[in-house]
Design a protein around this motif. Structure first.
Motif, PDB file in Angstrom:
ATOM      1  N   GLY A  72     -23.828  -9.269  27.753  1.00  0.00           N
ATOM      2  CA  GLY A  72     -23.743  -9.107  29.208  1.00  0.00           C
ATOM      3  C   GLY A  72     -23.695  -7.727  29.674  1.00  0.00           C
ATOM      4  O   GLY A  72     -23.855  -6.721  28.869  1.00  0.00           O
ATOM      5  N   TYR A  73     -23.050  -7.563  31.043  1.00  0.00           N
ATOM      6  CA  TYR A  73     -23.123  -6.358  31.522  1.00  0.00           C
ATOM      7  C   TYR A  73     -21.920  -5.544  31.001  1.00  0.00           C
ATOM      8  O   TYR A  73     -20.870  -5.921  30.574  1.00  0.00           O
ATOM      9  CB  TYR A  73     -22.853  -6.736  32.908  1.00  0.00           C
ATOM     10  N   LEU A 109     -17.697  -5.931  36.172  1.00  0.00           N
ATOM     11  CA  LEU A 109     -17.165  -6.417  35.081  1.00  0.00           C
ATOM     12  C   LEU A 109     -16.441  -7.564  35.109  1.00  0.00           C
ATOM     13  O   LEU A 109     -16.295  -8.590  34.267  1.00  0.00           O
ATOM     14  CB  LEU A 109     -16.736  -5.189  34.304  1.00  0.00           C
ATOM     15  N   GLN A 111     -15.890  -9.615  37.423  1.00  0.00           N
ATOM     16  CA  GLN A 111     -16.549 -10.887  37.715  1.00  0.00           C
ATOM     17  C   GLN A 111     -17.097 -11.600  36.450  1.00  0.00           C
ATOM     18  O   GLN A 111     -17.409 -12.864  36.548  1.00  0.00           O
ATOM     19  CB  GLN A 111     -17.796 -10.676  38.779  1.00  0.00           C
ATOM     20  N   GLN A 112     -17.352 -10.794  35.319  1.00  0.00           N
ATOM     21  CA  GLN A 112     -17.689 -11.340  34.276  1.00  0.00           C
ATOM     22  C   GLN A 112     -16.769 -12.084  33.159  1.00  0.00           C
ATOM     23  O   GLN A 112     -17.128 -12.934  32.537  1.00  0.00           O
ATOM     24  CB  GLN A 112     -18.942 -10.458  33.604  1.00  0.00           C
ATOM     25  N   ARG A 113     -15.761 -11.384  33.014  1.00  0.00           N
ATOM     26  CA  ARG A 113     -14.768 -11.463  32.082  1.00  0.00           C
ATOM     27  C   ARG A 113     -13.216 -10.963  32.849  1.00  0.00           C
ATOM     28  O   ARG A 113     -13.168 -10.187  33.683  1.00  0.00           O
ATOM     29  CB  ARG A 113     -15.046 -11.140  30.915  1.00  0.00           C
ATOM     30  N   HIS A 196     -31.492 -12.375  32.802  1.00  0.00           N
ATOM     31  CA  HIS A 196     -31.464 -12.729  34.212  1.00  0.00           C
ATOM     32  C   HIS A 196     -32.783 -11.962  34.965  1.00  0.00           C
ATOM     33  O   HIS A 196     -33.138 -11.124  34.124  1.00  0.00           O
ATOM     34  CB  HIS A 196     -30.126 -12.325  34.966  1.00  0.00           C
TER      35      HIS A 196
END
Length: 336
Positions: A72-73, A109, A111-113, A196
């Protein structure tokens, strides 16, 4: 799906990076540290973890692992365009990132973890956290990248030379055809499989294509499409093996050439094999511009290199004698 759309102006401005980008290699190597992939990375992983087995090393690693998850990001500010000028230039650019950008990237970031408490301090650009980040980048680079600098540069140089030859002989269509299935050229756009949907309109800015040693599987681009466009793509597997494989590292003919010319001068001669400027020699071998110029001058006076002025740069190429010298070395024959 990743889609990068070109205009005719963008094709004129698109180029291959002349050397590995130190910050892209650093961040992507953190993926390989946790998910090594092929056997070729195993020795690198073992020796890197061994070098980090001290309190400050593990603290530095932990900080970076929080910023660069396994998938991911990860923040765009970790891979600034200024890193093309070298590792330290990249570190300084990261530490000088505007607070607004730090906050925006860290919010994505988050929002992802779930992030540790210090992440908020970094997002606000607090000096103490920026200092810790700078130390972590330098510690990790010293353990994971610097000891393998020569092999990483050689691998990328092999792959880049292939792409450059394809570009010269058949244009971008042929070069991109050689990158399938990782990259595809369709209707004035580069497409690639991606986690994505991500669309980047170049709008006349051009694209820097960066071959990467630690990139694996699929290419990667910056999330923020307003930043200078970059496409990082994995080099071909055999380029890694040619540079990192034990047989090549221990090849007697390579040692013979180094014994004849000296290790650095032999590396300069091999770097010039595809034609390059003094600045490109300096970047590829991580030496100063003055050192690169000095070695090129010695090789020119010895009749191994010819140099011509190309705008503000000096372009170097091998003479037939030097080509024969490299060929005989590669075949394991006595040096001329």
């Amino acid at each position: 799906m990743l889609t990068i759309s070109f205009t005719s102006v963008d094709l004129m401005k698109t180029r291959l990076a002349s050397a590995p980008d130190p910050m892209w290699e650093l961040t992507l190597s953190l993926h390989r540290l946790r998910s090594p992939g092929p056997q070729i990375f195993q020795e690198w992983r073992r020796s890197t973890l061994s070098r980090l087995q001290h309190p400050s090393g593990m603290q530095s690693l932990q900080l970076l692992l929080e910023l660069v998850p396994v998938t991911g990001y990860f923040p765009d500010f970790l891979t600034p365009a200024e890193a093309e000028q070298g590792f330290e230039a990249g570190v300084q650019a990261i530490l000088s990132t505007p607070v607004q950008r730090l906050g925006a990237d860290m919010e994505i970031l988050a929002q992802q973890r779930k992030l540790p408490a210090w992440a908020g301090q970094l997002a606000r650009g607090e000096p103490e956290l920026l200092e810790r980040l700078g130390l972590a980048l330098r510690d990790y680079h010293a353990a994971a990248i610097a000891p393998f600098q020569t092999e990483i540069r050689a691998s990328v140089h092999i792959d880049r030379s292939r792409r450059a030859r394809s570009l010269t002989t058949g244009g971008y269509e042929q070069m991109l055809a050689g990158m399938r299935p990782a990259l595809r050229w369709t209707d004035s756009a580069i497409e690639a499989d991606y986690p994505h949907r991500h669309v980047c309109e170049l709008d006349g800015r051009g694209l820097v294509m960066v071959p990467s040693f630690f990139c694996w599987g699929r290419p990667i681009a910056l999330k923020n499409t307003e930043l200078p466009p970059v496409l990082v793509f994995p080099i071909e597997g055999d380029a890694r093996y040619l540079a990192l494989g034990k047989a090549i590292r221990e090849n007697a003919s390579s040692r013979s050439l180094a014994a004849l010319l000296g290790k650095t001068r032999a590396a300069v001669l091999e770097t010039i094999a595809d034609g390059c400027t003094t600045g490109e020699i300096a970047r590829r071998l991580d030496v100063s511009l003055a050192t690169a110029s000095e070695h090129a001058t010695v090789l020119r006076r010895a009749g191994l290199v010819v140099s011509v002025r190309d705008g503000n740069s000096m372009l170097h190429a091998l003479t037939p004698v030097a080509t024969a010298l490299l060929d005989s070395s590669a075949q394991g024959l006595p040096a001329m």
